[in-house]
Design a protein around this motif. Sequence first.
Motif, mmCIF file in Angstrom:
data_model
loop_
_atom_site.group_PDB
_atom_site.id
_atom_site.type_symbol
_atom_site.label_atom_id
_atom_site.label_comp_id
_atom_site.label_asym_id
_atom_site.label_seq_id
_atom_site.Cartn_x
_atom_site.Cartn_y
_atom_site.Cartn_z
ATOM 1 N N LEU A 152 54.116 -3.912 19.515
ATOM 2 C CA LEU A 152 53.325 -3.886 18.252
ATOM 3 C C LEU A 152 52.223 -4.894 17.480
ATOM 4 C CD1 LEU A 152 53.750 -1.380 16.386
ATOM 5 C CD2 LEU A 152 55.789 -2.686 15.234
ATOM 6 N N VAL A 153 52.774 -6.279 17.595
ATOM 7 C CA VAL A 153 51.786 -7.197 16.933
ATOM 8 C C VAL A 153 49.999 -6.494 17.804
ATOM 9 C CG1 VAL A 153 51.248 -9.229 16.519
ATOM 10 C CG2 VAL A 153 53.043 -8.761 16.182
ATOM 11 N N SER A 154 50.200 -7.472 19.248
ATOM 12 C CA SER A 154 48.864 -7.353 20.005
ATOM 13 C C SER A 154 48.224 -5.844 19.139
ATOM 14 C CB SER A 154 49.479 -7.414 21.158
ATOM 15 O OG SER A 154 49.616 -8.763 21.529
ATOM 16 N N TRP A 155 48.366 -4.922 19.258
ATOM 17 C CA TRP A 155 47.683 -3.945 19.425
ATOM 18 C C TRP A 155 47.148 -3.597 17.867
ATOM 19 C CZ3 TRP A 155 47.439 0.845 16.610
ATOM 20 C CH2 TRP A 155 47.000 1.910 16.783
ATOM 21 N N LEU A 156 48.143 -3.618 16.707
ATOM 22 C CA LEU A 156 47.570 -4.057 15.329
ATOM 23 C C LEU A 156 46.320 -5.146 15.529
ATOM 24 C CD1 LEU A 156 51.012 -4.273 13.709
ATOM 25 C CD2 LEU A 156 48.751 -2.392 13.809
ATOM 26 N N VAL A 157 46.467 -6.622 16.004
ATOM 27 C CA VAL A 157 45.385 -8.340 15.760
ATOM 28 C C VAL A 157 43.861 -6.601 17.045
ATOM 29 C CG1 VAL A 157 45.484 -9.441 16.956
ATOM 30 C CG2 VAL A 157 47.160 -9.366 15.666
ATOM 31 N N GLY B 230 43.210 -3.469 17.279
ATOM 32 C CA GLY B 230 42.795 -2.955 16.697
ATOM 33 C C GLY B 230 42.770 -1.205 17.830
ATOM 34 N N GLY B 231 43.813 -1.430 18.334
ATOM 35 C CA GLY B 231 44.380 -0.258 19.238
ATOM 36 C C GLY B 231 43.160 -0.483 20.484
ATOM 37 N N VAL C 258 48.099 4.981 20.657
ATOM 38 C CA VAL C 258 48.982 4.629 19.735
ATOM 39 C C VAL C 258 50.585 5.138 20.468
ATOM 40 C CG1 VAL C 258 48.836 7.368 18.767
ATOM 41 C CG2 VAL C 258 48.999 4.912 17.119
ATOM 42 N N PRO D 55 52.582 1.054 20.632
ATOM 43 C CA PRO D 55 53.231 0.881 19.620
ATOM 44 C C PRO D 55 54.238 2.097 18.838
ATOM 45 C CG PRO D 55 51.093 1.101 18.628
ATOM 46 C CD PRO D 55 51.504 1.904 19.877
ATOM 47 N N LEU E 220 57.663 0.790 17.971
ATOM 48 C CA LEU E 220 58.414 0.950 16.609
ATOM 49 C C LEU E 220 59.260 1.746 16.348
ATOM 50 C CD1 LEU E 220 57.991 -0.335 13.780
ATOM 51 C CD2 LEU E 220 56.512 1.804 13.459
#
Length: 286
Positions: free
Chosen positions: A81-86, A88-89, A100, A103, A107
């Motif tokens: 989750l975190v890496s994908w958000l950091v 920016g996908g 998407v 993540p 989730l």
Amino acid sequence: MTYFLVTAGSARMAGMTISPLTATTIGRGTVTVLVAVVGLMIGSFLNVVIYRVPRHLSVAQPRSFCPQCDTPLRSIDNVPLVSWLVLGGRCRQCRAPISVRYPLVELSTALVFAAVGWGLGPHWAVAGYCVLAATFVALVAVEADGLAPPLSAAAVGTGLATAVLVGAGAADRRWSHVIGVMVGAVFAAAVVAVSRRRRWRERTEPARWTDSTAALLPAGAALGWLGPAGVGEGLAAAAIVLLVARALEHRPSTTRRGKSVLALALAIGVTVAVVTAVARGTGAGL
Ligand SMILES: [Zn+2]
């Protein structure tokens, strides 16, 4: 692979524990947060399972890499989750978009685990149901891709969960639960085996280690633990979902004709049965 070891480790701990956790040692909120965090990591492993197992690739080797530039993912870029958000996908190297779905699977696994933790409370049955939930997430995602769910993943998940639940039930002498989960898993395995044999005879079996009925295995174990009422409610809910899906399929506008939804229907059926059991308020572990 690390994540798989985490699963196997916690299951082993669960199987070896003599007495179940009680509300005095660990609270319902703590269990919920704990399993949610574990759920994120298991969800990350499920992404690997969902992509590789139906394609007959190893889940252990090679480590995750970007499908565009083939760069292996560094540990820091593989945090659920975190890496994908950091990032920016996008891939750190080539900036290619990362689906998407990765993540989302992480989730949803965390949320389902949290719901199991909250619903069942502080009891080792939570570990068993989390393994079953993870199995369902994998099977439903593969089915949504239009592929037949892997029987291997269903068998491994159900076998592990059944062992944990038998240990959890034996620890506080809930013999009806112990018998229920074993009968449920064995009966489901028999149904899958008979159905496969019939289709093999009719030469309609497409591939050997995949099976559209694979989700019957985790459903059998999950409903068996709940007893006859849970079996009835779960199968009734699953049947309704299948009937609705069939009705929708016959509408001329749809393009999803012929796609199996059995895993999804059984996942919903099990959810309905567990929620009903929780609402009845039969205590920790149900
Ligand atoms: Zn890349």
